[in-house]
Design a protein around this motif. Structure first.
Motif, mmCIF file in Angstrom:
data_model
loop_
_atom_site.group_PDB
_atom_site.id
_atom_site.type_symbol
_atom_site.label_atom_id
_atom_site.label_comp_id
_atom_site.label_asym_id
_atom_site.label_seq_id
_atom_site.Cartn_x
_atom_site.Cartn_y
_atom_site.Cartn_z
ATOM 1 N N PHE A 72 0.887 -1.191 0.129
ATOM 2 C CA PHE A 72 0.036 0.035 0.017
ATOM 3 C C PHE A 72 0.795 1.186 -0.143
ATOM 4 C CE2 PHE A 72 0.925 -1.127 4.234
ATOM 5 C CZ PHE A 72 1.036 -0.084 5.164
ATOM 6 N N GLY A 73 0.269 2.375 -0.290
ATOM 7 C CA GLY A 73 0.936 3.514 -0.309
ATOM 8 C C GLY A 73 0.272 4.458 1.043
ATOM 9 N N ILE A 74 1.051 5.557 1.267
ATOM 10 C CA ILE A 74 0.487 6.450 2.293
ATOM 11 C C ILE A 74 1.148 7.811 1.802
ATOM 12 C CG2 ILE A 74 0.740 7.261 4.706
ATOM 13 C CD1 ILE A 74 0.744 4.533 5.773
ATOM 14 N N SER A 75 0.330 8.542 1.825
ATOM 15 C CA SER A 75 0.575 9.731 1.328
ATOM 16 C C SER A 75 -0.080 10.946 2.468
ATOM 17 C CB SER A 75 -0.200 10.500 -0.047
ATOM 18 O OG SER A 75 0.128 9.355 -0.971
ATOM 19 N N VAL A 76 0.797 11.905 2.790
ATOM 20 C CA VAL A 76 0.405 12.948 3.806
ATOM 21 C C VAL A 76 0.034 13.879 3.213
ATOM 22 C CG1 VAL A 76 1.316 14.333 5.604
ATOM 23 C CG2 VAL A 76 2.077 11.924 5.503
ATOM 24 N N LEU A 77 -1.344 14.187 3.445
ATOM 25 C CA LEU A 77 -2.050 15.519 2.712
ATOM 26 C C LEU A 77 -1.349 17.004 3.089
ATOM 27 C CD1 LEU A 77 -5.797 14.550 2.811
ATOM 28 C CD2 LEU A 77 -3.945 14.155 1.276
ATOM 29 N N LYS A 78 -1.374 17.877 2.048
ATOM 30 C CA LYS A 78 -0.912 19.107 2.285
ATOM 31 C C LYS A 78 -2.210 20.047 2.986
ATOM 32 C CE LYS A 78 1.676 19.699 -1.636
ATOM 33 N NZ LYS A 78 2.003 20.232 -2.940
ATOM 34 N N GLN A 79 -1.792 21.113 3.612
ATOM 35 C CA GLN A 79 -2.968 22.067 3.855
ATOM 36 C C GLN A 79 -3.711 22.393 2.828
ATOM 37 O OE1 GLN A 79 -0.761 25.527 5.707
ATOM 38 N NE2 GLN A 79 -1.903 26.781 4.650
ATOM 39 N N GLY A 80 -5.129 22.636 3.122
ATOM 40 C CA GLY A 80 -6.038 23.015 1.860
ATOM 41 C C GLY A 80 -6.523 21.688 1.016
ATOM 42 N N GLN A 81 -6.270 20.456 1.729
ATOM 43 C CA GLN A 81 -6.692 19.240 0.873
ATOM 44 C C GLN A 81 -7.904 18.524 1.788
ATOM 45 O OE1 GLN A 81 -2.907 17.182 -0.030
ATOM 46 N NE2 GLN A 81 -3.088 17.738 -2.209
ATOM 47 N N GLN A 82 -8.607 19.445 2.446
ATOM 48 C CA GLN A 82 -9.623 18.911 3.112
ATOM 49 C C GLN A 82 -10.691 18.281 2.380
ATOM 50 O OE1 GLN A 82 -8.520 22.019 3.502
ATOM 51 N NE2 GLN A 82 -9.101 23.284 5.192
ATOM 52 N N ALA A 83 -11.057 18.676 0.919
ATOM 53 C CA ALA A 83 -11.706 17.866 0.309
ATOM 54 C C ALA A 83 -11.191 16.456 -0.264
ATOM 55 C CB ALA A 83 -12.086 18.685 -1.071
ATOM 56 N N VAL A 84 -10.004 16.393 -0.356
ATOM 57 C CA VAL A 84 -9.299 15.069 -0.415
ATOM 58 C C VAL A 84 -9.404 14.305 0.484
ATOM 59 C CG1 VAL A 84 -7.279 14.049 -1.481
ATOM 60 C CG2 VAL A 84 -7.726 16.266 -1.956
ATOM 61 N N SER A 85 -9.251 14.548 1.597
ATOM 62 C CA SER A 85 -9.437 13.999 2.855
ATOM 63 C C SER A 85 -10.945 13.413 2.747
ATOM 64 C CB SER A 85 -9.044 14.736 4.205
ATOM 65 O OG SER A 85 -9.492 14.048 5.298
ATOM 66 N N GLU A 86 -11.829 14.369 2.725
ATOM 67 C CA GLU A 86 -13.425 13.934 3.018
ATOM 68 C C GLU A 86 -14.010 12.854 1.705
ATOM 69 O OE1 GLU A 86 -15.711 14.794 5.255
ATOM 70 O OE2 GLU A 86 -13.675 15.577 6.361
ATOM 71 N N TYR A 87 -13.119 13.169 0.585
ATOM 72 C CA TYR A 87 -13.369 12.161 -0.816
ATOM 73 C C TYR A 87 -12.969 10.880 -0.114
ATOM 74 C CZ TYR A 87 -12.828 9.857 -5.062
ATOM 75 O OH TYR A 87 -13.028 8.947 -5.974
ATOM 76 N N PHE A 88 -11.781 10.397 0.301
ATOM 77 C CA PHE A 88 -11.316 9.184 0.779
ATOM 78 C C PHE A 88 -11.774 8.432 1.990
ATOM 79 C CE2 PHE A 88 -7.948 10.289 -2.372
ATOM 80 C CZ PHE A 88 -8.151 9.389 -3.225
ATOM 81 N N ALA A 89 -12.647 9.572 2.861
ATOM 82 C CA ALA A 89 -13.533 9.058 3.861
ATOM 83 C C ALA A 89 -14.681 8.338 3.478
ATOM 84 C CB ALA A 89 -13.427 10.201 5.048
ATOM 85 N N GLN A 90 -15.076 8.325 2.424
ATOM 86 C CA GLN A 90 -16.326 7.892 1.797
ATOM 87 C C GLN A 90 -16.033 6.653 0.971
ATOM 88 O OE1 GLN A 90 -18.142 9.743 -1.271
ATOM 89 N NE2 GLN A 90 -16.025 9.687 -1.876
ATOM 90 N N ALA A 91 -17.142 5.889 0.911
ATOM 91 C CA ALA A 91 -17.123 4.733 0.033
ATOM 92 C C ALA A 91 -17.061 5.079 -1.526
ATOM 93 C CB ALA A 91 -17.989 3.653 0.452
ATOM 94 N N GLU A 92 -17.878 5.851 -1.853
ATOM 95 C CA GLU A 92 -18.176 6.119 -3.424
ATOM 96 C C GLU A 92 -16.825 6.725 -4.009
ATOM 97 O OE1 GLU A 92 -19.451 4.638 -6.365
ATOM 98 O OE2 GLU A 92 -20.825 4.225 -4.590
ATOM 99 N N GLN A 93 -16.237 5.962 -4.750
ATOM 100 C CA GLN A 93 -14.854 6.501 -5.288
ATOM 101 C C GLN A 93 -14.946 6.275 -6.745
ATOM 102 O OE1 GLN A 93 -11.420 5.304 -3.027
ATOM 103 N NE2 GLN A 93 -12.432 5.974 -1.118
ATOM 104 N N ASN A 94 -14.904 7.182 -7.634
ATOM 105 C CA ASN A 94 -15.080 6.657 -8.984
ATOM 106 C C ASN A 94 -13.900 8.079 -9.738
ATOM 107 O OD1 ASN A 94 -16.639 9.470 -9.893
ATOM 108 N ND2 ASN A 94 -17.912 8.316 -8.458
ATOM 109 N N SER A 95 -13.606 7.607 -11.095
ATOM 110 C CA SER A 95 -12.861 8.483 -11.658
ATOM 111 C C SER A 95 -13.201 9.970 -12.080
ATOM 112 C CB SER A 95 -12.143 7.768 -13.046
ATOM 113 O OG SER A 95 -13.175 7.327 -13.759
ATOM 114 N N GLU A 96 -14.547 10.001 -12.249
ATOM 115 C CA GLU A 96 -15.088 11.526 -12.662
ATOM 116 C C GLU A 96 -14.569 12.361 -11.524
ATOM 117 O OE1 GLU A 96 -18.505 8.918 -13.382
ATOM 118 O OE2 GLU A 96 -16.277 8.526 -13.893
ATOM 119 N N ALA A 97 -15.184 11.794 -10.151
ATOM 120 C CA ALA A 97 -14.963 12.413 -8.960
ATOM 121 C C ALA A 97 -13.611 12.863 -8.839
ATOM 122 C CB ALA A 97 -15.150 11.907 -7.456
#
Ligand SMILES: Cc1cc2nc3c(=O)[nH]c(=O)nc-3n(C[C@H](O)[C@H](O)[C@H](O)COP(=O)(O)O)c2cc1C
Length: 166
Positions: A72-97
């Motif tokens: 697995f990979g681990i990436s430490v998020l940058k300041q301002g990447q709250q939306a990225v954090s929220e995206y990966f905290a939900q189950a629905e993940q797709n290439s458009e999002a």
């Protein structure tokens, strides 16, 4: 207060006083496709060998993938990447999002997807998994690390924060 009097809410509040960074754990779901999970339960474990751990909810969709792929990979998020954090905290993940969020991955030679545009990126192999209550402690040996720099996103008392100088 005794430990038996502690409620789940109080326990969460107590642990929320500990400020952390925010990581995204990434694993290959199908050839060429990525599944990720936001995790702040990330800790360094050992220097020799170079080990880290993450704590993963036993119900999390990523857990069987970690057991199966063993990398697995681990990436430490940058300041301002709250939306990225929220995206990966939900189950629905797709290439458009992912396209809308501007997410990009690079792949290591071992086939580990890593989230680009993050502070630091580790690629790991799973060396142990220990059941602990309703989570599994996944121990990873770090095979590679790339520091890209920038300020990290913080998580504290259930909110996103950023670093300020004293
Ligand atoms: C800031 C933040 C930190 C989180 N840290 C963890 C963590 O360390 N371990 C974990 O299992 N889930 C953590 N979660 C929850 C997961 O990202 C995810 O929402 C949960 O596992 C549900 O995943 P599922 O869609 O696979 O069911 C965190 C969520 C947020 C927003």
């Amino acid at each position: 207060m005794t430990a038996t009097a502690l409620t789940a809410r109080e326990f969460r509040n107590a642990l929320g006083q500990f400020a952390t960074g925010v990581t995204v754990v990434t694993v290959e779901r199908e050839p060429g496709s990525v599944f990720g999970m936001t995790a702040n339960a990330f800790t360094s474990v050992s220097l020799n060998p170079m080990l880290i751990l993450i704590c993963v909810d036993e119900r999390a969709k990523i857990l069987p993938l970690l057991h199966k792929k063993k990398r697995f990979g681990i990436s430490v998020l940058k300041q301002g990447q709250q939306a990225v954090s929220e995206y990966f905290a939900q189950a629905e993940q797709n290439s458009e999002a992912e396209h809308r969020l501007g997410l990009r991955y690079r792949w290591t030679p071992e086939g580990v997807p890593i989230l680009e545009d993050t502070v630091v990126q580790l690629s790991c192999s799973v060396v142990a998994a220990h059941a602990a209550g309703d989570h599994t402690i996944v121990v990873g040996e770090v095979e590679d690390a790339e520091i890209h720099g920038g300020e990290p996103l913080l998580f504290y008392r259930g909110e996103y924060r950023h670093i300020a100088r004293q």
